[in-house]
Design a protein around this motif. Structure first.
Motif, PDB file in Angstrom:
ATOM      1  N   LYS A   5      25.249 -44.893  57.295  1.00  0.00           N
ATOM      2  CA  LYS A   5      25.261 -43.912  57.020  1.00  0.00           C
ATOM      3  C   LYS A   5      25.703 -43.096  55.507  1.00  0.00           C
ATOM      4  CE  LYS A   5      21.128 -44.387  60.187  1.00  0.00           C
ATOM      5  NZ  LYS A   5      20.071 -43.238  61.119  1.00  0.00           N
ATOM      6  N   VAL A   6      26.763 -44.030  54.744  1.00  0.00           N
ATOM      7  CA  VAL A   6      27.618 -43.101  54.062  1.00  0.00           C
ATOM      8  C   VAL A   6      27.768 -44.249  52.339  1.00  0.00           C
ATOM      9  CG1 VAL A   6      28.692 -41.952  55.318  1.00  0.00           C
ATOM     10  CG2 VAL A   6      29.681 -44.220  54.948  1.00  0.00           C
ATOM     11  N   ASP A   7      27.127 -44.952  53.112  1.00  0.00           N
ATOM     12  CA  ASP A   7      26.712 -45.993  51.780  1.00  0.00           C
ATOM     13  C   ASP A   7      26.732 -45.777  50.416  1.00  0.00           C
ATOM     14  OD1 ASP A   7      24.361 -46.085  53.091  1.00  0.00           O
ATOM     15  OD2 ASP A   7      23.963 -47.263  52.367  1.00  0.00           O
ATOM     16  N   GLN A   8      25.400 -44.190  50.048  1.00  0.00           N
ATOM     17  CA  GLN A   8      25.013 -43.069  48.766  1.00  0.00           C
ATOM     18  C   GLN A   8      26.790 -42.814  48.523  1.00  0.00           C
ATOM     19  OE1 GLN A   8      22.529 -44.240  47.342  1.00  0.00           O
ATOM     20  NE2 GLN A   8      22.109 -45.536  48.570  1.00  0.00           N
ATOM     21  N   LYS A   9      27.124 -42.428  49.209  1.00  0.00           N
ATOM     22  CA  LYS A   9      28.860 -41.592  48.874  1.00  0.00           C
ATOM     23  C   LYS A   9      29.797 -42.337  49.124  1.00  0.00           C
ATOM     24  CE  LYS A   9      27.041 -37.944  52.223  1.00  0.00           C
ATOM     25  NZ  LYS A   9      26.849 -37.766  53.341  1.00  0.00           N
ATOM     26  N   VAL A  10      30.140 -43.792  49.408  1.00  0.00           N
ATOM     27  CA  VAL A  10      31.310 -44.471  48.929  1.00  0.00           C
ATOM     28  C   VAL A  10      30.899 -45.417  47.955  1.00  0.00           C
ATOM     29  CG1 VAL A  10      33.294 -45.646  50.381  1.00  0.00           C
ATOM     30  CG2 VAL A  10      31.792 -43.299  51.357  1.00  0.00           C
ATOM     31  N   LYS A  11      31.826 -45.919  47.202  1.00  0.00           N
ATOM     32  CA  LYS A  11      31.880 -46.555  45.711  1.00  0.00           C
ATOM     33  C   LYS A  11      32.942 -47.710  46.250  1.00  0.00           C
ATOM     34  CE  LYS A  11      30.203 -43.312  42.564  1.00  0.00           C
ATOM     35  NZ  LYS A  11      30.586 -42.768  41.010  1.00  0.00           N
ATOM     36  N   VAL A  12      32.630 -49.232  46.844  1.00  0.00           N
ATOM     37  CA  VAL A  12      33.514 -49.735  47.514  1.00  0.00           C
ATOM     38  C   VAL A  12      33.743 -51.193  46.003  1.00  0.00           C
ATOM     39  CG1 VAL A  12      33.405 -51.641  49.181  1.00  0.00           C
ATOM     40  CG2 VAL A  12      32.159 -49.797  49.434  1.00  0.00           C
ATOM     41  N   PHE A  13      35.024 -51.174  46.502  1.00  0.00           N
ATOM     42  CA  PHE A  13      35.329 -51.977  45.484  1.00  0.00           C
ATOM     43  C   PHE A  13      36.302 -53.172  46.038  1.00  0.00           C
ATOM     44  CE2 PHE A  13      35.419 -47.977  43.040  1.00  0.00           C
ATOM     45  CZ  PHE A  13      34.290 -48.243  42.156  1.00  0.00           C
ATOM     46  N   ASN A  14      36.428 -54.579  45.135  1.00  0.00           N
ATOM     47  CA  ASN A  14      37.449 -56.067  46.180  1.00  0.00           C
ATOM     48  C   ASN A  14      38.313 -56.460  44.906  1.00  0.00           C
ATOM     49  OD1 ASN A  14      36.542 -59.325  46.483  1.00  0.00           O
ATOM     50  ND2 ASN A  14      37.746 -57.943  47.738  1.00  0.00           N
ATOM     51  N   LEU A  15      39.423 -55.546  44.423  1.00  0.00           N
ATOM     52  CA  LEU A  15      40.439 -55.565  43.586  1.00  0.00           C
ATOM     53  C   LEU A  15      41.618 -54.964  44.275  1.00  0.00           C
ATOM     54  CD1 LEU A  15      39.299 -53.304  41.435  1.00  0.00           C
ATOM     55  CD2 LEU A  15      38.638 -55.072  40.672  1.00  0.00           C
ATOM     56  N   ASP A  16      42.302 -56.131  43.227  1.00  0.00           N
ATOM     57  CA  ASP A  16      43.905 -56.171  44.125  1.00  0.00           C
ATOM     58  C   ASP A  16      44.283 -54.461  43.876  1.00  0.00           C
ATOM     59  OD1 ASP A  16      47.443 -56.484  44.073  1.00  0.00           O
ATOM     60  OD2 ASP A  16      47.229 -55.187  42.312  1.00  0.00           O
ATOM     61  N   GLY A  17      45.277 -54.086  44.762  1.00  0.00           N
ATOM     62  CA  GLY A  17      45.709 -52.840  44.353  1.00  0.00           C
ATOM     63  C   GLY A  17      45.890 -51.964  43.203  1.00  0.00           C
ATOM     64  N   LYS A  18      46.514 -53.041  42.118  1.00  0.00           N
ATOM     65  CA  LYS A  18      47.039 -52.310  41.515  1.00  0.00           C
ATOM     66  C   LYS A  18      45.399 -52.129  40.541  1.00  0.00           C
ATOM     67  CE  LYS A  18      50.601 -54.055  37.930  1.00  0.00           C
ATOM     68  NZ  LYS A  18      51.527 -54.788  36.918  1.00  0.00           N
ATOM     69  N   ASP A  19      45.214 -52.943  40.741  1.00  0.00           N
ATOM     70  CA  ASP A  19      43.708 -53.073  39.336  1.00  0.00           C
ATOM     71  C   ASP A  19      43.366 -51.882  39.648  1.00  0.00           C
ATOM     72  OD1 ASP A  19      44.818 -55.488  38.225  1.00  0.00           O
ATOM     73  OD2 ASP A  19      43.743 -57.020  39.112  1.00  0.00           O
ATOM     74  N   PHE A  20      42.916 -51.602  41.173  1.00  0.00           N
ATOM     75  CA  PHE A  20      42.020 -50.761  41.291  1.00  0.00           C
ATOM     76  C   PHE A  20      43.025 -49.524  40.666  1.00  0.00           C
ATOM     77  CE2 PHE A  20      40.985 -47.973  44.813  1.00  0.00           C
ATOM     78  CZ  PHE A  20      39.718 -47.208  44.785  1.00  0.00           C
ATOM     79  N   LEU A  21      43.859 -49.387  41.120  1.00  0.00           N
ATOM     80  CA  LEU A  21      44.295 -48.224  40.673  1.00  0.00           C
ATOM     81  C   LEU A  21      44.569 -48.232  38.854  1.00  0.00           C
ATOM     82  CD1 LEU A  21      47.820 -47.921  42.402  1.00  0.00           C
ATOM     83  CD2 LEU A  21      46.062 -46.185  42.941  1.00  0.00           C
ATOM     84  N   GLN A  22      44.880 -49.443  38.045  1.00  0.00           N
ATOM     85  CA  GLN A  22      44.848 -49.169  36.649  1.00  0.00           C
ATOM     86  C   GLN A  22      43.569 -49.337  36.101  1.00  0.00           C
ATOM     87  OE1 GLN A  22      47.160 -52.850  36.263  1.00  0.00           O
ATOM     88  NE2 GLN A  22      49.196 -51.603  35.570  1.00  0.00           N
ATOM     89  N   GLY A  23      42.334 -49.701  37.214  1.00  0.00           N
ATOM     90  CA  GLY A  23      40.676 -49.472  36.735  1.00  0.00           C
ATOM     91  C   GLY A  23      40.020 -48.408  37.003  1.00  0.00           C
ATOM     92  N   PRO A  24      39.350 -47.915  38.262  1.00  0.00           N
ATOM     93  CA  PRO A  24      38.237 -47.242  38.552  1.00  0.00           C
ATOM     94  C   PRO A  24      39.252 -46.327  39.554  1.00  0.00           C
ATOM     95  CG  PRO A  24      38.012 -49.435  39.963  1.00  0.00           C
ATOM     96  CD  PRO A  24      39.156 -49.554  39.387  1.00  0.00           C
ATOM     97  N   VAL A  25      40.315 -45.718  39.852  1.00  0.00           N
ATOM     98  CA  VAL A  25      41.103 -44.728  39.707  1.00  0.00           C
ATOM     99  C   VAL A  25      41.870 -43.950  38.434  1.00  0.00           C
ATOM    100  CG1 VAL A  25      42.270 -43.739  40.737  1.00  0.00           C
ATOM    101  CG2 VAL A  25      41.693 -45.286  42.438  1.00  0.00           C
ATOM    102  N   ARG A  26      42.215 -44.374  37.523  1.00  0.00           N
ATOM    103  CA  ARG A  26      42.398 -44.041  36.470  1.00  0.00           C
ATOM    104  C   ARG A  26      41.293 -43.992  35.379  1.00  0.00           C
ATOM    105  NH1 ARG A  26      42.708 -44.846  31.020  1.00  0.00           N
ATOM    106  NH2 ARG A  26      44.162 -44.253  29.608  1.00  0.00           N
ATOM    107  N   LYS A  27      40.166 -44.364  35.811  1.00  0.00           N
ATOM    108  CA  LYS A  27      39.129 -43.873  35.137  1.00  0.00           C
ATOM    109  C   LYS A  27      38.877 -43.140  35.879  1.00  0.00           C
ATOM    110  CE  LYS A  27      34.909 -45.380  33.241  1.00  0.00           C
ATOM    111  NZ  LYS A  27      32.923 -46.021  33.744  1.00  0.00           N
ATOM    112  N   GLU A  28      38.512 -42.726  37.232  1.00  0.00           N
ATOM    113  CA  GLU A  28      38.027 -41.302  37.361  1.00  0.00           C
ATOM    114  C   GLU A  28      38.609 -40.278  37.363  1.00  0.00           C
ATOM    115  OE1 GLU A  28      34.958 -38.709  39.044  1.00  0.00           O
ATOM    116  OE2 GLU A  28      35.094 -40.982  38.743  1.00  0.00           O
ATOM    117  N   LEU A  29      39.895 -40.555  37.327  1.00  0.00           N
ATOM    118  CA  LEU A  29      41.673 -39.674  37.219  1.00  0.00           C
ATOM    119  C   LEU A  29      41.317 -38.473  35.817  1.00  0.00           C
ATOM    120  CD1 LEU A  29      44.538 -40.901  39.095  1.00  0.00           C
ATOM    121  CD2 LEU A  29      42.782 -39.141  40.079  1.00  0.00           C
ATOM    122  N   MET A  30      40.646 -39.894  34.779  1.00  0.00           N
ATOM    123  CA  MET A  30      40.726 -38.695  33.416  1.00  0.00           C
ATOM    124  C   MET A  30      39.431 -37.943  33.372  1.00  0.00           C
ATOM    125  SD  MET A  30      43.351 -40.539  31.904  1.00  0.00           S
ATOM    126  CE  MET A  30      42.336 -39.664  30.061  1.00  0.00           C
TER     127      MET A  30
END
Length: 438
Positions: free
Chosen positions: A285-310
């Motif tokens: 029951k945490v599906d509303q609190k976790v955003k789930v991705f199916n990416l290579d680690g590098k793509d995850f860091l350069q995409g969603p992580v970078r966007k959120e960190l900005m």
């Protein structure tokens, strides 16, 4: 009564028969053996009271009753005694003799012929008797739900099916035994396995730190030996913090952290892990609190992580009171991914206390594993981490191979573009080493 012969004290007394040596197909009937053990005759009405005082002296073997009927006297019972402790009437401790006298029990020892069967031997005793003399015996395994996961050595492989069946027989709830037949695949972090004995169903349910997880063990990564580490990291985060889980697996970091009312971004390249991560988020029951991705680690860091960190570290970040953590649990390769943080963000740097905290896992065979991990991680980032990181030993993976977690705050000079890293060191104070109860 005659004294129990001293040869009965030999360590082979409770070993299986010698003729099972070399057995590769389990024959349970071959494990029958008769041994002579000491017994004490007592009145049946005082058995319960007496047994509480004779716990140390009583025989303790799997599947063997410690009190049996006396075939020669209906009003009496025979208490089975430990032949390694009780040899004569004088072998009882003073307190035990006092109880015997108080209850008017004659301490005289008798002999009894006890038949042992397969059910009465422990798994390590069976394997020690079967495998070639002097070779390592496998009696340990990782338990994953109903599955016993073994990692057999070459000399044990001729006996693999027998070993698997013994593990199932001797461990309640285990209905399948598997053996890893290759190293963990670095792409999807799973490995090929062979079913040694029992059912071939790899769909399993486990509970770790009170959270349930479900998955197909043959297609995802799961290591029950990491439960303490999952708890340690979870305890570092406070409600409102943000976690980026780069190699999330089926959720053992992401789900407990989300339960603390943190925001979680969880990623895994393996489509099966991604599927079960989604499933376990709903299960907990945490599906509303976790955003789930199916990416290579590098793509995850350069995409969603970078966007959120900005956003997290942008102009409004001074009002932010929560911390940002990045977990990178891919020990074989995670350090290589640290290069992605170099010049990842644009704009003016945020204040030091708001910079993300990285928890990066690695293996080391170095005589000084902590320094080795600091040196290698620092080399990838282009800075020195010796004075501004902490290294936590996670577990011993193999002889001379350690798994460790290096924790550090990413320096602004690394994370932001157009900054000049100090190759010797940077100004951040070292992160406080976390206390963990082992």
């Amino acid at each position: 009564m005659p004294e129990i012969e001293t040869d009965q004290r030999d360590s082979e007394l409770f070993s299986p028969p010698s003729n099972v040596r070399g057995m590769t197909k389990l024959d349970r009937t071959a494990f029958k053996k008769t041994v002579t053990i000491p017994v004490l005759k007592v009145r049946k009405e005082i058995v319960n009271k007496l047994m509480r005082s004779l716990k140390k002296a009583a025989l303790q073997r799997p599947g063997i009753k410690r009190v049996i009927e006396d075939p020669e006297d209906e009003g009496s019972r025979l208490i089975m005694l430990d032949p390694y402790k009780i040899f004569t009437d004088d072998s009882f401790e003073r307190a035990e003799l006092g109880i015997l006298k108080q209850l008017n029990v004659n301490p005289q020892i008798s002999k009894y012929n006890l038949e042992l069967t397969y059910e009465n031997f422990k798994s390590e005793e069976i394997l020690k008797a079967v495998l070639p003399e002097g070779q390592d015996v496998t009696s340990g395994f990782s338990r994953v739900g109903h599955i016993a996961h073994l990692n057999l050595r070459d000399h044990q492989l001729p006996f693999k099916h027998l070993i698997g069946q013994v593990m199932i027989d001797k461990n309640p709830g285990i209905t399948s035994a598997v053996n890893k037949i290759n190293n963990i695949d670095n792409t999807y972090r799973n490995f090929q396995m062979e079913v040694l004995s029992g059912e071939e169903n790899m769909m399993t349910k486990v509970r770790e730190n009170s959270y349930p997880y479900e998955f197909d063990f043959s297609k995802v990564y799961w290591n029950p030996r990491l439960s303490t580490e999952h708890s340690r990291i979870t305890e570092l985060l406070k409600p409102g913090d943000v976690l980026f889980d780069v190699f999330a697996g089926v959720g053992p970091f992401a789900i407990p952290v989300a339960k603390k009312n943190c925001t979680v971004f969880a990623n895994d390249l393996n489509p099966e892990s991604h599927k079960w991560l989604l499933h376990n988020c709903k299960l907990n029951k945490v599906d509303q609190k976790v955003k789930v991705f199916n990416l290579d680690g590098k793509d995850f860091l350069q995409g969603p992580v970078r966007k959120e960190l900005m956003q997290q570290l942008g102009p409004l970040s001074k009002e932010r009171k929560h911390s940002v953590h990045i977990v990178m649990n891919l020990p074989a390769k995670a350090i290589e991914f640290l290069s992605v943080f170099k010049s990842l963000l644009d704009g003016p740097p945020c204040s030091t206390e708001l910079l993300p905290i990285v928890h990066c896992y690695s293996f080391s065979k170095d005589p000084n594993p902590a320094q080795d991990v600091q040196r290698r991680a620092g080399a990838v980032l282009g800075i020195s981490l010796e004075a501004c990181s902490s290294v936590h030993p996670v577990r011993n993976v193999a002889p001379n191979k350690e798994m460790l977690c290096i924790t550090f705050r990413i320096p602004a000079a690394v994370l932001y573009k157009n900054q000049t890293p100090n190759l010797e060191n940077h100004d951040d104070p070292p992160l406080k080493r976390q206390r963990t109860d082992k």
